[in-house]
Design an enzyme around this catalytic site. Structure first.
Site, PDB file in Angstrom:
ATOM      1  N   GLU A  66      14.065   1.392   3.984  1.00 28.46           N
ATOM      2  CA  GLU A  66      15.280   0.049   4.010  1.00 28.46           C
ATOM      3  C   GLU A  66      15.284  -0.382   2.539  1.00 28.46           C
ATOM      4  O   GLU A  66      14.326  -1.028   2.130  1.00 28.46           O
ATOM      5  CB  GLU A  66      14.593  -1.105   5.102  1.00 28.46           C
ATOM      6  CG  GLU A  66      15.750  -1.991   5.287  1.00 28.46           C
ATOM      7  CD  GLU A  66      15.241  -3.071   6.226  1.00 28.46           C
ATOM      8  OE1 GLU A  66      14.408  -2.746   6.815  1.00 28.46           O
ATOM      9  OE2 GLU A  66      16.027  -4.032   6.413  1.00 28.46           O
ATOM     10  N   ARG A 122      -1.140   4.604   8.048  1.00 34.63           N
ATOM     11  CA  ARG A 122      -0.806   3.723   6.941  1.00 34.63           C
ATOM     12  C   ARG A 122      -1.610   3.636   5.946  1.00 34.63           C
ATOM     13  O   ARG A 122      -2.626   3.425   6.112  1.00 34.63           O
ATOM     14  CB  ARG A 122      -0.151   2.340   7.415  1.00 34.63           C
ATOM     15  CG  ARG A 122       1.074   2.030   8.041  1.00 34.63           C
ATOM     16  CD  ARG A 122       1.151   0.643   8.314  1.00 34.63           C
ATOM     17  NE  ARG A 122       1.573  -0.267   7.426  1.00 34.63           N
ATOM     18  CZ  ARG A 122       2.892  -0.336   6.937  1.00 34.63           C
ATOM     19  NH1 ARG A 122       3.798   0.260   7.836  1.00 34.63           N
ATOM     20  NH2 ARG A 122       3.329  -1.144   6.023  1.00 34.63           N
ATOM     21  N   LYS A 179       6.442  -5.996   2.723  1.00 28.26           N
ATOM     22  CA  LYS A 179       7.785  -6.316   1.681  1.00 28.26           C
ATOM     23  C   LYS A 179       8.072  -7.889   1.850  1.00 28.26           C
ATOM     24  O   LYS A 179       8.438  -8.198   0.843  1.00 28.26           O
ATOM     25  CB  LYS A 179       8.956  -5.518   2.027  1.00 28.26           C
ATOM     26  CG  LYS A 179       8.675  -3.888   1.150  1.00 28.26           C
ATOM     27  CD  LYS A 179      10.042  -3.229   1.282  1.00 28.26           C
ATOM     28  CE  LYS A 179      10.238  -2.350   2.714  1.00 28.26           C
ATOM     29  NZ  LYS A 179      11.281  -1.661   2.740  1.00 28.26           N
TER      30      LYS A 179
END
Ligand code: ATP
Ligand code: MG
Length: 582
Positions: free
Chosen positions: A52, A276, A286
């Site tokens: 994104e 992860r 983020k």
């Protein structure tokens, strides 16, 4: 010297490239199996990396990139870069550009550059298709009401009173949502699945919301935007992605991913989740990284203390080391926080083999060799990299006055201090044996100059009579020295888990106030005038450094990538009983 700790261990980069010893990776096995059973017919393996564009890429993304691009490469497959740009409020062109730069820097290139926003028209058509099939409806409940209707993990949800609207009414309302007739937040389109599903994601998830916002690519064309879950799988399907790999937090979304694909009857992309990546002392959210940037706790996304790829690059980390550490960790189904020292260990290993050596004195103390001819300059030959003879040698000027590190001299030496002190003899690296004789002090009593004598017979650093010295220190000829600023970085957070705060606290409370120390008066050997921005060096006995882009023709700025000390090798030694070779 510290370099000994940097010898290769079982997890070094070379091993990870050898298929026989590379770590197990269930994703690789799954892809091989699917190719063997022709799960996707004769279609080539197609993956995608779907960031994104709402921030810069970080070390966690490097793992996803190595998996998406790396595993496809291994079987002759292809990888698209697809920007998941469905949220115009948080997305910017700056991020789109930075992400592409960082992927290329890591060493990968995409088959096609795609944007979820390219599929907005198709996604809208598919929404109408689901409405016509009685599988989607427009809901007028407020966001808060939808939340209340949703139920909990232990209680089923409740149907919305708008759930049974007719197909015609739903089509009409969606078309008018699209035309901009309704204000933000007044209505949503939802999938009609099951409000009692044990999986909360399946309780009539929102597909579209109304948002009158300007999009970085589609401008004001749309005022309804698809949710991530509605956009992602269909975007995969449009691109004929065979293996859609993502991190574990999406596992609960997989049934919904499938539901949309099955109910639309489109190309059956397969989502597969993996662990992860995270490191101690490191934040990879983020949202929080953006906060550090916006509130100026760091100088920007590329601040060398940031875990972003641009920050790591500016700090002097290399793509080779980042790929090597990520590859060595493989992929699993369990999230584990890795020691940050592991990353540092791979980086030292890489730089130890590649970085040219140089002499630099960070905190200079002047040393005057009283019996050295005042106007004489000699050039001593020094290896550019003892690990790599092909790197050659260079000539370094030596003269009567040199700088040494303040730390390398003690007027009153503590026990076991073997460096320079009055009456003691040490070696000036590659040059001569010297013996300290006297000091000059300033008004405050600080030593500002050390006077010594040298042994002319010890040129090159060895005495013909076989005399031994206990210490070798580095130096820079004062008359030839370049001055530089050096920026010494430490961990950005003081706690292994930066989010570990008492109730009501913030991760900001764990910021390390000493994460950056700036020294303004380092002295460097003159060959460093030729260094290029981004180039890595080992300042002997001091650490790995690279030239910062803030440098100008008249001012050099070096970032310390890492000190030499390899704390990972130490940890490994204590935990494995000294198993690592050294
Ligand atoms: P946020 O911090 O908002 O959760 P994100 O880091 O997940 O964002 P995306 O742009 O959605 O950002 O991530 C792109 C891809 O990278 C996704 O496929 C995601 O699974 C993967 N990814 C993100 N963080 C990690 C991580 N720490 N380890 C492995 N993969 C990751
Ligand atoms: Mg995410």
């Amino acid at each position: 010297m510290t370099n000994a700790g940097e010898s290769k261990t079982a997890m070094s980069s070379a091993d990870s490239e050898n298929p026989e010893t590379r770590p197990s990776n269930f994703l690789r096995d799954q892809i091989a199996e699917d190719v063997r059973t022709k799960k996707f017919g004769d279609a080539v393996v197609q993956t995608r990396f779907p960031p994104e564009p709402n921030g810069y890429l970080h070390i966690g993304h490097a793992k996803a990139i190595c998996i998406d691009f790396g595993l496809a490469d291994e079987v002759g497959g292809k990888t698209n870069l697809r920007f998941d740009d469905t949220n115009p409020e948080k997305e910017e062109q700056e991020y789109v550009d930075a992400i592409q730069k960082d992927i290329r820097w890591l060493g990968f290139d995409w088959e096609r550059l795609c944007f979820a926003s390219d599929y907005f028209a198709q996604l809208y058509e598919w929404a109408l298709q689901l409405i016509k099939a009685g599988k989607a409806y427009v809901d007028d409940l407020t966001a808060e009401e939808i939340r209340q209707h949703r139920g909990t993990l232990t209680e089923p949800g409740k149907d919305s009173p708008y759930r049974d609207r007719s197909v015609e009414e739903n089509i009409d309302l969606l078309q008018r949502m699209k035309k901009g007739e309704f204000p933000d937040g007044s209505r949503v389109l939802r999938a009609k699945i099951d409000m009692a599903s044990p999986n909360l994601n399946m309780r009539d998830p929102v597909m579209y919301r109304i948002l009158h916002a300007t999009h970085h690519r589609t401008g004001d064309e749309w005022c309804i935007y698809p949710m991530y879950d509605y956009a992602h799988g269909q975007s995969d399907s449009i691109e004929h992605v065979t293996h859609s790999m993502c991190s574990l937090e999406f596992a609960d979304h997989q049934p919904l991913y499938r539901w949309f694909i099955d109910n639309l009857g489109i190309f059956p992309s397969q989502q597969i989740e993996f662990d992860r990546l995270n490191f101690t002392y490191t934040l990879l959210s983020k949202r929080k990284l953006l906060q550090l940037v916006q509130e100026r706790y760091v100088s920007g996304w590329d601040d060398p203390r940031m875990p972003t790829l641009s920050g790591l690059r500016r700090r002097g980390f290399t793509s080779e080391a980042i790929r090597a550490v990520v590859t060595s960790l493989g992929a699993s189904r369990t999230n584990v926080v890795q020691d940050i020292e592991l990353l540092e260990h791979f980086q030292r290993d890489d730089l130890n083999h590649r970085a040219r050596r140089a002499m630099a004195v960070l905190r200079p103390l002047k040393l005057v060799i009283d019996n050295y001819p005042p106007d004489q300059v000699e050039f001593v030959e020094v290896a550019n990299n003892p690990e790599d003879p092909s790197a050659g040698t260079r000539q370094v000027p030596f003269s009567r006055e040199v700088y040494i590190e303040q730390d390398d001299f003690r007027e009153v030496p503590p026990p076991k201090y073997y460096r320079l002190s009055p009456g003691k003899e040490v070696r000036l690296r590659n040059a001569y044996f010297i013996t300290a004789q006297s000091v000059v002090k300033d008004a405050a009593g600080n030593v500002v100059e050390v006077h010594c004598t040298y042994d002319p017979a010890s040129r090159g650093g060895n005495s013909p009579d076989g005399r031994k010295v206990k210490s070798t220190i580095h130096w820079v000829s004062a008359a030839h020295a370049l001055s530089a600023e050096t920026r010494l970085y430490d961990k950005l957070f003081t706690k292994p888990d930066p989010g570990d705060v008492p109730e009501g606290g913030s991760f900001l409370d764990n910021l390390n106030p000493k994460s950056l120390e700036v020294l303004t008066d380092a002295k460097l050997e003159p060959s460093l005038a030729e260094v290029k921005v981004g180039e890595s060096l080992q300042f002997e006995r001091v650490g790995y450094f690279c030239l910062d882009p803030d440098s100008t023709g008249s001012k050099l700025v070096f970032n310390r990538t890492l000190p030499l000390k390899d704390s990972w090798a130490k940890i490994e030694k204590t935990t494995s009983g000294g198993g690592a070779a050294r």
